[in-house]
Design a protein around this motif. Structure first.
Motif, short mmCIF file in Angstrom:
data_model
loop_
_atom_site.label_atom_id
_atom_site.label_comp_id
_atom_site.label_asym_id
_atom_site.label_seq_id
_atom_site.Cartn_x
_atom_site.Cartn_y
_atom_site.Cartn_z
N ARG B 54 0.83 -1.46 -0.12
CA ARG B 54 0.04 0.02 0.13
C ARG B 54 0.87 1.10 -0.03
NH1 ARG B 54 -5.24 -0.42 2.15
NH2 ARG B 54 -4.77 1.40 3.37
N ASN B 57 1.51 2.80 -3.63
CA ASN B 57 0.78 3.62 -4.40
C ASN B 57 0.26 4.50 -3.46
OD1 ASN B 57 -1.25 2.14 -3.22
ND2 ASN B 57 -2.58 1.78 -4.75
N LEU B 59 -0.87 4.62 -0.69
CA LEU B 59 -2.28 4.61 0.21
C LEU B 59 -2.01 4.66 1.78
CD1 LEU B 59 -4.65 1.83 -1.45
CD2 LEU B 59 -5.13 4.29 -1.32
N ARG B 95 -0.98 7.48 -9.44
CA ARG B 95 -1.69 6.37 -8.98
C ARG B 95 -2.31 5.81 -10.35
NH1 ARG B 95 -4.46 8.51 -3.88
NH2 ARG B 95 -3.11 8.10 -2.39
N MET B 100 -4.37 -1.60 -8.72
CA MET B 100 -4.34 -2.30 -7.41
C MET B 100 -5.64 -3.19 -7.40
SD MET B 100 -3.39 -1.03 -3.71
CE MET B 100 -2.99 -2.39 -2.23
#
Lengths: 212, 261
Positions: B54, B57, B59, B95, B100
């Motif tokens: 995570r 990207n 997150l 992104r 994902m």
């Protein structure tokens, strides 16, 4: 007006941007914490040169916005955070994510309490009679206070009729709410394919500015 | 790990550290993934493997270290030698290049399968609706779900939802695909279909970083396997090395417990 303010305030309160959060929380605290009647009277005295209708609009709108903010926030928080993450991972930006993914889903949670607020607001307008706004209750009082008729006899029947008027109006809103809810359907789309189309129309008329 | 120098490095992580409050979850992860490589990450729960994915990207935010996607820094800019978080707009742009797939699918429930797939290309890449629908249909066919284009997620099985999720991520034509335990939430009999799609993606040359418990997949499809435990990379190597001849006791212990079935 209350709905729009409410959405803005809810987004501000949940945003990462601290100043926006503080402003939003202050607004919500202040306008929910004081009685509507008092707010109405304060605005009336502050803006004495403005027409009564506008004063009522401002006061009731601001007050309602504070309550709507919490309703909208509840709706936003009811959405699985995975939705936001999935949208982010696709490269969508905040406004896009909110308008296309989150708010449409949040509507199902937001509509019932909003219906409540609308109906309640309808009746709250009767408070505006306090600032001499010529609305329903005011006019009823005018009728039974007229000097050429035997006022005392007419009070009760007239008040009952006024109440009935309110009841008819609120019933119309109640039916309207039920209709909207059934058109939105199950958020899983079991009821109608028009689910997203309906919200799409509504939101695209509001949010077409965010489309690039 | 040094990838063959003539291949482009798609994902590069250098000494990545991440904490959740006081919990130091990633303790210096460095990894390179070359173009077309399938990087598999295995490890016990709590090892930080999903968290690391995570971070790739953005997150999750990192406290230290650097992450590059195809040579571009992800999520941060270096300003005067310090990490400064990048603007939302730039992050979103980056992104878009990294697809994902989540453990819980995260399909948009208020949209049909096709609508889920075309949403991002239209909104983010500005693709024309007609073209997006065309492409969406091709992708649905690719994952074997053409007849489900008008179905809503609630009408699909878990495996079907996950395949739509893969198609949705592919619609953005990403440079890298990240898989976060993509099959862990599926009933066993549905896992195979999803793994098939992932395998075919790998065969087509997609750069993939896969966090998984599916050791069979890791062995058959992975090019490089990394074993993580407690925030560090304990051991790494080819599938043959890791599964056939693990050097660390912790690796051996983990593999024993996982391959018991």
């Amino acid at each position: 007006m209350g709905v729009i303010l409410g959405v803005i305030a809810a987004l501000a309160k949940t945003s990462k941007f601290l100043p926006a959060r503080i402003v939003a929380e202050f607004y919500i605290w202040l306008f929910r914490g004081t009685p509507v009647l008092v707010q109405l009277l304060i605005w009336y005295n502050l803006l004495s040169s403005t027409p009564e209708f506008t004063i009522a609009l401002i006061a009731l709108g601001l007050n309602e916005g504070a309550y709507m903010a919490e309703i909208v926030r509840a709706g936003l928080e009811a959405i699985d955070p995975g939705q936001h993450e999935a949208a982010q991972s696709l490269g969508m930006r905040y406004t896009q994510i909110m308008s296309r993914i989150i708010l449409p889903q949040a509507m199902r949670v937001i509509i019932p309490p909003t219906g409540n607020e609308l109906i309640s607001m309808l009746k709250t307008t009767s408070l505006a009679s306090v600032i001499s706004l010529s609305e329903l209750l005011q006019r009823t009082e005018n009728i039974y206070e007229c000097s050429s008729c035997d006022g005392a006899l007419w009070v009760m029947p007239l008040l009952v009729i006024a109440a009935l008027y309110y009841l008819v109006l609120t019933t119309v809103f109640t039916i309207g709410q039920a209709y909207i809810e059934s058109r939105l359907g199950d958020r899983r789309g079991r009821e109608s394919q028009g689910v997203f189309g309906f919200i799409d129309q509504m939101l695209s008329s509001m949010g077409s500015g965010s489309r690039r | 790990m040094m990838a063959p120098p003539d291949r482009q490095i798609m994902v590069r992580a250098i000494d990545v550290h991440k904490s959740f409050g006081k919990l130091h979850v990633l303790r210096g992860i460095s990894l390179d993934v070359a173009r077309g490589q399938v990087q598999v990450i295995i490890g016990p729960s709590g090892s930080g493997k999903s968290t690391f994915l995570r971070c790739l990207n953005h997150l999750e935010k990192i406290q230290q270290g650097q992450i590059f996607i195809d040579g571009e820094p992800m999520g941060y800019r270096m300003v005067n030698g310090r990490l400064k978080e990048d603007s939302g707009r730039n992050i979103a742009c980056m992104r878009a290049e990294v697809g994902m797939v989540f453990q819980r699918f995260n399909l948009f429930p208020h949209m049909t399968a096709l609508q889920n797939i075309i949403e991002a290309p239209i909104r983010v890449r500005g693709m024309a609706k007609g073209a997006a629908i065309e492409r969406g249909r091709q992708l649905l066919a690719r994952v074997g779900l053409s007849e489900k284009e008008r179905s809503f997620p609630a009408q699909l099985s878990g495996g079907q939802q996950q395949r739509v999720a893969i198609a949705r991520a592919l619609a953005m034509e990403p440079k890298v695909m990240l898989f976060d335990e993509a099959t862990s939430a599926l009933d066993p009999e549905l896992v195979g279909d999803v793994l098939e799609v992932m395998k075919s993606l790998a065969l087509e040359g997609m750069t993939m970083v896969v966090v998984t418990h599916e050791m069979g997949f890791a062995r058959d499809v992975g090019d490089h396997v990394v074993f993580m435990d407690q925030g560090v990379i304990v051991e790494e190597g080819t599938p043959a090395q890791i599964f056939g001849d693990p050097k660390h006791e912790r690796t051996r212990g983990f593999l024993r417990s996982v391959l018991r079935a």
